[in-house]
Design a protein around this motif. Structure first.
Motif, PDB file in Angstrom:
ATOM      1  N   ALA A 272     -26.182  49.788  36.966  1.00  0.00           N
ATOM      2  CA  ALA A 272     -25.592  49.565  38.096  1.00  0.00           C
ATOM      3  C   ALA A 272     -25.414  48.921  38.438  1.00  0.00           C
ATOM      4  O   ALA A 272     -24.143  48.736  39.734  1.00  0.00           O
ATOM      5  CB  ALA A 272     -27.333  50.676  38.881  1.00  0.00           C
ATOM      6  N   VAL A 273     -25.549  46.899  38.458  1.00  0.00           N
ATOM      7  CA  VAL A 273     -25.262  46.124  39.238  1.00  0.00           C
ATOM      8  C   VAL A 273     -23.919  46.199  38.797  1.00  0.00           C
ATOM      9  O   VAL A 273     -23.031  46.099  39.841  1.00  0.00           O
ATOM     10  CB  VAL A 273     -26.168  45.290  38.348  1.00  0.00           C
ATOM     11  N   PHE A 274     -23.483  46.323  37.699  1.00  0.00           N
ATOM     12  CA  PHE A 274     -21.748  46.146  37.152  1.00  0.00           C
ATOM     13  C   PHE A 274     -20.581  47.199  37.998  1.00  0.00           C
ATOM     14  O   PHE A 274     -19.836  46.486  38.577  1.00  0.00           O
ATOM     15  CB  PHE A 274     -21.164  45.725  35.905  1.00  0.00           C
ATOM     16  N   MET A 275     -21.297  47.995  38.267  1.00  0.00           N
ATOM     17  CA  MET A 275     -20.602  49.657  38.238  1.00  0.00           C
ATOM     18  C   MET A 275     -20.473  48.726  40.158  1.00  0.00           C
ATOM     19  O   MET A 275     -19.674  48.910  41.395  1.00  0.00           O
ATOM     20  CB  MET A 275     -21.091  50.914  38.484  1.00  0.00           C
ATOM     21  N   LEU A 276     -21.077  49.090  40.738  1.00  0.00           N
ATOM     22  CA  LEU A 276     -21.962  48.254  42.524  1.00  0.00           C
ATOM     23  C   LEU A 276     -20.735  47.657  42.488  1.00  0.00           C
ATOM     24  O   LEU A 276     -20.213  47.161  43.567  1.00  0.00           O
ATOM     25  CB  LEU A 276     -23.155  48.066  42.339  1.00  0.00           C
ATOM     26  N   LEU A 277     -21.066  46.188  41.726  1.00  0.00           N
ATOM     27  CA  LEU A 277     -19.642  44.700  41.787  1.00  0.00           C
ATOM     28  C   LEU A 277     -18.439  45.256  41.713  1.00  0.00           C
ATOM     29  O   LEU A 277     -17.571  44.486  42.579  1.00  0.00           O
ATOM     30  CB  LEU A 277     -20.232  43.575  41.072  1.00  0.00           C
ATOM     31  N   ASN A 278     -17.435  46.097  40.782  1.00  0.00           N
ATOM     32  CA  ASN A 278     -16.528  46.747  41.297  1.00  0.00           C
ATOM     33  C   ASN A 278     -16.114  46.978  42.125  1.00  0.00           C
ATOM     34  O   ASN A 278     -15.133  46.539  42.335  1.00  0.00           O
ATOM     35  CB  ASN A 278     -16.386  47.993  39.924  1.00  0.00           C
ATOM     36  N   GLN A 279     -17.082  47.690  42.608  1.00  0.00           N
ATOM     37  CA  GLN A 279     -16.792  48.442  44.064  1.00  0.00           C
ATOM     38  C   GLN A 279     -16.691  47.253  45.093  1.00  0.00           C
ATOM     39  O   GLN A 279     -16.046  47.612  46.377  1.00  0.00           O
ATOM     40  CB  GLN A 279     -17.469  49.570  44.376  1.00  0.00           C
ATOM     41  N   LEU A 280     -17.687  46.147  45.463  1.00  0.00           N
ATOM     42  CA  LEU A 280     -18.202  45.166  45.984  1.00  0.00           C
ATOM     43  C   LEU A 280     -16.561  44.187  45.825  1.00  0.00           C
ATOM     44  O   LEU A 280     -15.852  43.892  46.785  1.00  0.00           O
ATOM     45  CB  LEU A 280     -19.283  44.794  45.689  1.00  0.00           C
ATOM     46  N   ALA A 281     -16.190  43.957  44.644  1.00  0.00           N
ATOM     47  CA  ALA A 281     -14.742  43.276  44.590  1.00  0.00           C
ATOM     48  C   ALA A 281     -13.390  43.610  45.113  1.00  0.00           C
ATOM     49  O   ALA A 281     -12.977  42.843  45.932  1.00  0.00           O
ATOM     50  CB  ALA A 281     -14.649  43.077  42.737  1.00  0.00           C
ATOM     51  N   PHE A 282     -13.708  45.727  45.463  1.00  0.00           N
ATOM     52  CA  PHE A 282     -12.502  45.571  46.128  1.00  0.00           C
ATOM     53  C   PHE A 282     -11.749  46.134  47.037  1.00  0.00           C
ATOM     54  O   PHE A 282     -11.727  45.792  47.869  1.00  0.00           O
ATOM     55  CB  PHE A 282     -12.224  47.294  45.620  1.00  0.00           C
ATOM     56  N   GLN A 283     -14.077  46.507  47.998  1.00  0.00           N
ATOM     57  CA  GLN A 283     -13.681  46.109  49.179  1.00  0.00           C
ATOM     58  C   GLN A 283     -14.138  44.723  49.453  1.00  0.00           C
ATOM     59  O   GLN A 283     -13.379  44.540  51.245  1.00  0.00           O
ATOM     60  CB  GLN A 283     -14.894  47.029  49.687  1.00  0.00           C
ATOM     61  N   ASP A 284     -14.902  43.665  49.388  1.00  0.00           N
ATOM     62  CA  ASP A 284     -15.262  42.215  49.624  1.00  0.00           C
ATOM     63  C   ASP A 284     -15.158  40.616  48.849  1.00  0.00           C
ATOM     64  O   ASP A 284     -16.576  41.110  47.951  1.00  0.00           O
ATOM     65  CB  ASP A 284     -16.348  42.623  50.856  1.00  0.00           C
ATOM     66  N   ARG A 285     -14.021  41.243  48.335  1.00  0.00           N
ATOM     67  CA  ARG A 285     -14.127  39.730  47.523  1.00  0.00           C
ATOM     68  C   ARG A 285     -15.183  38.040  47.356  1.00  0.00           C
ATOM     69  O   ARG A 285     -15.844  38.152  46.510  1.00  0.00           O
ATOM     70  CB  ARG A 285     -12.701  38.604  46.679  1.00  0.00           C
ATOM     71  N   ASP A 286     -15.036  37.595  49.243  1.00  0.00           N
ATOM     72  CA  ASP A 286     -16.007  37.087  49.337  1.00  0.00           C
ATOM     73  C   ASP A 286     -17.251  36.834  48.633  1.00  0.00           C
ATOM     74  O   ASP A 286     -18.745  36.661  48.257  1.00  0.00           O
ATOM     75  CB  ASP A 286     -16.371  36.168  50.544  1.00  0.00           C
ATOM     76  N   ALA A 287     -17.818  38.440  49.789  1.00  0.00           N
ATOM     77  CA  ALA A 287     -19.168  38.886  48.876  1.00  0.00           C
ATOM     78  C   ALA A 287     -19.759  38.829  47.812  1.00  0.00           C
ATOM     79  O   ALA A 287     -21.052  38.473  47.067  1.00  0.00           O
ATOM     80  CB  ALA A 287     -19.206  40.347  49.928  1.00  0.00           C
ATOM     81  N   TYR A 288     -18.169  39.661  46.774  1.00  0.00           N
ATOM     82  CA  TYR A 288     -18.381  39.623  45.333  1.00  0.00           C
ATOM     83  C   TYR A 288     -19.011  38.119  44.551  1.00  0.00           C
ATOM     84  O   TYR A 288     -19.493  38.347  44.184  1.00  0.00           O
ATOM     85  CB  TYR A 288     -17.301  40.589  45.119  1.00  0.00           C
ATOM     86  N   PHE A 289     -17.868  37.260  45.000  1.00  0.00           N
ATOM     87  CA  PHE A 289     -18.527  36.491  44.500  1.00  0.00           C
ATOM     88  C   PHE A 289     -19.690  36.078  45.158  1.00  0.00           C
ATOM     89  O   PHE A 289     -20.178  34.835  44.393  1.00  0.00           O
ATOM     90  CB  PHE A 289     -17.551  35.289  44.865  1.00  0.00           C
TER      91      PHE A 289
END
Length: 359
Positions: A272-289
């Motif tokens: 779940a973490v890496f699926m969510l992170l993929n979505q987050l990387a698309f929406q908010d790169r700063d929040a992703y990092f």
């Protein structure tokens, strides 16, 4: 026109008419849900699983291999007859091959494939899918990272040495006894098998797959162990009548999180973490990092190990397989193709909303 040619054309007409009937039914989700998924599919599931559950190897893999050989024979005979200018015989052979494809398509949709057109799981479960604020994505991602870190720290070396058979048995028992999902799935004799050989599975980049003709769920047993429980539960979701990939992911997540086994719980939150992170990387790169910094090094090492494993087999066959499966999903009511898997993030957030404190 020869009698044999006319006979094959008549068969083609009948088979195409049946496929058109399936197409018409697929436009009415409520009818598919009530009459196919609710009444007809369980019959094929019971019959198919009753036959194949007791066979110790993957019968579906054998049938796939046989089918490839048969079509190769047809192709060779067609080419030979064309070379010899036996055009009538070549045409009959080509029509027979086409009819075999039509028969397989009819069997596919009859045995299991119409589940792609049933009512979406989100409607049947009463999930609210409208996600207006990104804070929900951040909240669920942070929670899953926290759980993944926690379960990874609790895992002992012995937990990572569990056999494939033990993982399969636990997954089968989970779906057979799960009261949360029983209203939404049909589980009769849940069974997971290993492929006849993992080699071709690795080179196609596949972690697991379901055979709709034999009702068999298969899991790649050579991939890293922390992905096997989630994959096993995902494929059992397909076996239980779940067509969409994101829905099967949610089924896998729910089953794994409701297990008392640490490896299963870790597998749920790890995936779940890496699926969510993929979505987050698309929406908010700063929040992703920023979220990446919260992940425990042991979890990141598992992700690197898994990435390195699949990279070993990356090549022409992997890309061809991905392209084929992407188009297959698009043809079966999933226009997003392979991106459908990542839609599980919305289902996960909606599921958290529904169960609130129990997440």
């Amino acid at each position: 026109m020869g009698e044999k040619v006319v006979q094959q054309i008549r068969r083609s007409t009948v088979l195409v008419a049946v496929l058109v009937l399936f197409w018409w039914l697929s436009t009415y989700n409520s009818l598919v849900e009530r009459f196919y998924s609710g009444k007809l599919f369980p019959v094929f599931a019971i019959v198919g699983q009753s036959i194949t559950a007791w066979i110790p190897f993957s019968l579906g893999d054998c049938l796939y291999l046989l089918g490839i050989l048969v079509f190769l024979v047809f192709l060779i005979t067609i080419v030979v007859n064309l070379f010899r200018k036996n055009y009538s015989t070549a045409l009959v052979r080509a029509l027979k091959a086409l009819n075999m494809v039509f028969v397989l398509m009819v069997c596919f949709y009859l045995f299991w494939g119409m589940n792609y057109f049933r009512l979406p799981l989100e409607k049947r479960m009463g999930l609210q899918m409208e996600i207006g604020e990104s804070c929900e994505l951040l909240e669920v991602t942070a929670l899953c990272i926290e759980r993944a870190n926690s379960f990874r720290k609790q895992l002992k070396e012995t937990d990572l040495q569990i056999s494939n058979e033990a993982i399969f048995l636990k997954a089968q028992n989970l779906i057979a006894s799960n009261s949360t999902l029983q209203p939404y799935i049909f589980s009769y004799l849940p069974t997971i098998k290993s492929p006849i050989t993992n080699l071709q599975v690795n080179y196609t980049g596949v972690a697991g797959y379901f055979n709709p003709f034999t009702q068999e769920a298969q899991v790649n047993t050579s991939m890293p162990i922390f992905s096997k429980p989630f994959t096993a539960c995902h494929e059992l979701g397909h076996q239980a009548g779940i067509g969409f990939e994101d829905e099967a992911n949610l089924i896998g997540f729910i089953l794994c999180t409701e297990s008392k086994d640490l490896l299963f719980q870790y597998a749920a939150y790890y995936n779940a973490v890496f699926m969510l992170l993929n979505q987050l990387a698309f929406q908010d790169r700063d929040a992703y990092f920023n979220m990446l910094k919260l992940i425990d090094p042991a979890v990141l090492n598992d992700a690197k190990e898994e990435e390195a494993y699949w990279r070993r087999f990356d090549g022409v066959l992997t890309h061809a397989s991905s392209k084929f499966y992407n188009e297959y999903l698009q043809l079966n009511n999933q226009p997003e193709g392979l991106k459908r898997y990542s839609r599980m993030t919305k289902l996960l957030i909606a599921w958290k909303r529904k169960i609130a404190a129990d997440f």
